[in-house]
Design a protein around this motif. Structure first.
Motif, PDB file in Angstrom:
ATOM      1  N   ASP A   1      -2.053  -5.917   9.747  1.00 12.28           N
ATOM      2  CA  ASP A   1      -2.050  -4.729   8.885  1.00 12.28           C
ATOM      3  C   ASP A   1      -3.467  -4.277   8.570  1.00 12.28           C
ATOM      4  O   ASP A   1      -3.764  -3.077   8.572  1.00 12.28           O
TER       5      ASP A   1
ATOM      6  N   GLN B   1      -6.314   2.486  -0.489  1.00 14.14           N
ATOM      7  CA  GLN B   1      -5.328   2.376  -1.569  1.00 14.14           C
ATOM      8  C   GLN B   1      -4.002   1.848  -1.044  1.00 14.14           C
ATOM      9  O   GLN B   1      -3.370   0.991  -1.658  1.00 14.14           O
ATOM     10  N   THR B   2      -3.585   2.329   0.097  1.00 10.97           N
ATOM     11  CA  THR B   2      -2.339   1.870   0.702  1.00 10.97           C
ATOM     12  C   THR B   2      -2.449   0.406   1.114  1.00 10.97           C
ATOM     13  O   THR B   2      -1.540  -0.385   0.865  1.00 10.97           O
ATOM     14  N   LEU B   3      -3.563   0.053   1.731  1.00 10.34           N
ATOM     15  CA  LEU B   3      -3.757  -1.319   2.199  1.00 10.34           C
ATOM     16  C   LEU B   3      -3.810  -2.305   1.037  1.00 10.34           C
ATOM     17  O   LEU B   3      -3.200  -3.375   1.085  1.00 10.34           O
TER      18      LEU B   3
ATOM     19  N   LEU C   1      -1.881   7.202  -7.016  1.00 12.54           N
ATOM     20  CA  LEU C   1      -0.959   6.621  -6.040  1.00 12.54           C
ATOM     21  C   LEU C   1       0.020   7.679  -5.565  1.00 12.54           C
ATOM     22  O   LEU C   1       0.581   8.418  -6.348  1.00 12.54           O
ATOM     23  N   THR C   2       0.176   7.782  -4.240  1.00 10.23           N
ATOM     24  CA  THR C   2       1.105   8.769  -3.680  1.00 10.23           C
ATOM     25  C   THR C   2       2.318   8.090  -3.102  1.00 10.23           C
ATOM     26  O   THR C   2       2.318   6.957  -2.770  1.00 10.23           O
TER      27      THR C   2
ATOM     28  N   ALA D   1      -5.111  -0.722   9.721  1.00 16.92           N
ATOM     29  CA  ALA D   1      -5.682   0.208   8.744  1.00 16.92           C
ATOM     30  C   ALA D   1      -7.122   0.564   9.115  1.00 16.92           C
ATOM     31  O   ALA D   1      -7.524   1.725   9.017  1.00 16.92           O
TER      32      ALA D   1
ATOM     33  N   CYS E   1      -7.999   4.589  -6.962  1.00 19.04           N
ATOM     34  CA  CYS E   1      -9.110   4.267  -6.078  1.00 19.04           C
ATOM     35  C   CYS E   1     -10.244   5.223  -6.405  1.00 19.04           C
ATOM     36  O   CYS E   1     -10.000   6.384  -6.739  1.00 19.04           O
TER      37      CYS E   1
ATOM     38  N   GLU F   1      -3.056   1.239  -7.696  1.00 22.06           N
ATOM     39  CA  GLU F   1      -2.651   2.506  -8.293  1.00 22.06           C
ATOM     40  C   GLU F   1      -3.734   3.570  -8.206  1.00 22.06           C
ATOM     41  O   GLU F   1      -3.448   4.745  -8.025  1.00 22.06           O
TER      42      GLU F   1
ATOM     43  N   HIS G   1      -7.466   6.936   0.631  1.00 23.81           N
ATOM     44  CA  HIS G   1      -6.010   6.834   0.726  1.00 23.81           C
ATOM     45  C   HIS G   1      -5.608   5.613   1.555  1.00 23.81           C
ATOM     46  O   HIS G   1      -4.691   4.870   1.173  1.00 23.81           O
ATOM     47  N   ARG G   2      -6.296   5.380   2.665  1.00 22.71           N
ATOM     48  CA  ARG G   2      -5.984   4.210   3.497  1.00 22.71           C
ATOM     49  C   ARG G   2      -6.258   2.912   2.733  1.00 22.71           C
ATOM     50  O   ARG G   2      -5.463   1.968   2.793  1.00 22.71           O
TER      51      ARG G   2
ATOM     52  N   LYS H   1      -2.643  -1.769  -1.981  1.00 18.52           N
ATOM     53  CA  LYS H   1      -1.495  -1.577  -2.862  1.00 18.52           C
ATOM     54  C   LYS H   1      -1.946  -1.458  -4.317  1.00 18.52           C
ATOM     55  O   LYS H   1      -1.456  -2.158  -5.201  1.00 18.52           O
TER      56      LYS H   1
END
Length: 86
Positions: A24, A55-57, A85-86, A28, A63, A61, A52-53, A59
């Motif tokens: 993962d 933040q997703t990686l 967070l989206t 990313a 960044c 709320e 965004h990447r 996890k």
């Protein structure tokens, strides 16, 4: 008698989880590099995609990225951009 097999199964599960996490992270990073090559004209768009990447990686709320105005100057930040967070 079953204890060695349980130990092997737990060890394999841990190895699989670690390799999945590394996969993962690598994916990313590849997506961030791809974003950098796709969008090279607008720094703000690049930073937002990277945020965004990340933040997703991670996890998380929120960044933020803080950019230095000049390397020679004392620590002086010019931009603070929270990303919900989206």
């Amino acid at each position: 008698m079953y204890l060695p097999f349980c130990g092997i199964a737990i060890s394999n599960a841990q190895l699989f989880a670690a390799s999945r996490k590394e996969y993962d992270r690598s994916r990313a990073l590849l997506e961030v590099v791809n974003d950098l090559f796709e969008e090279q004209t607008d720094l703000e768009k690049i930073v937002r995609k990277i945020m965004h990447r990340a933040q997703t990686l991670l996890k998380c709320e929120r960044c933020s990225v803080q950019l230095l105005e000049d390397i020679e100057s004392p620590v002086h930040f010019t931009r603070f951009a929270p990303l919900p967070l989206t």
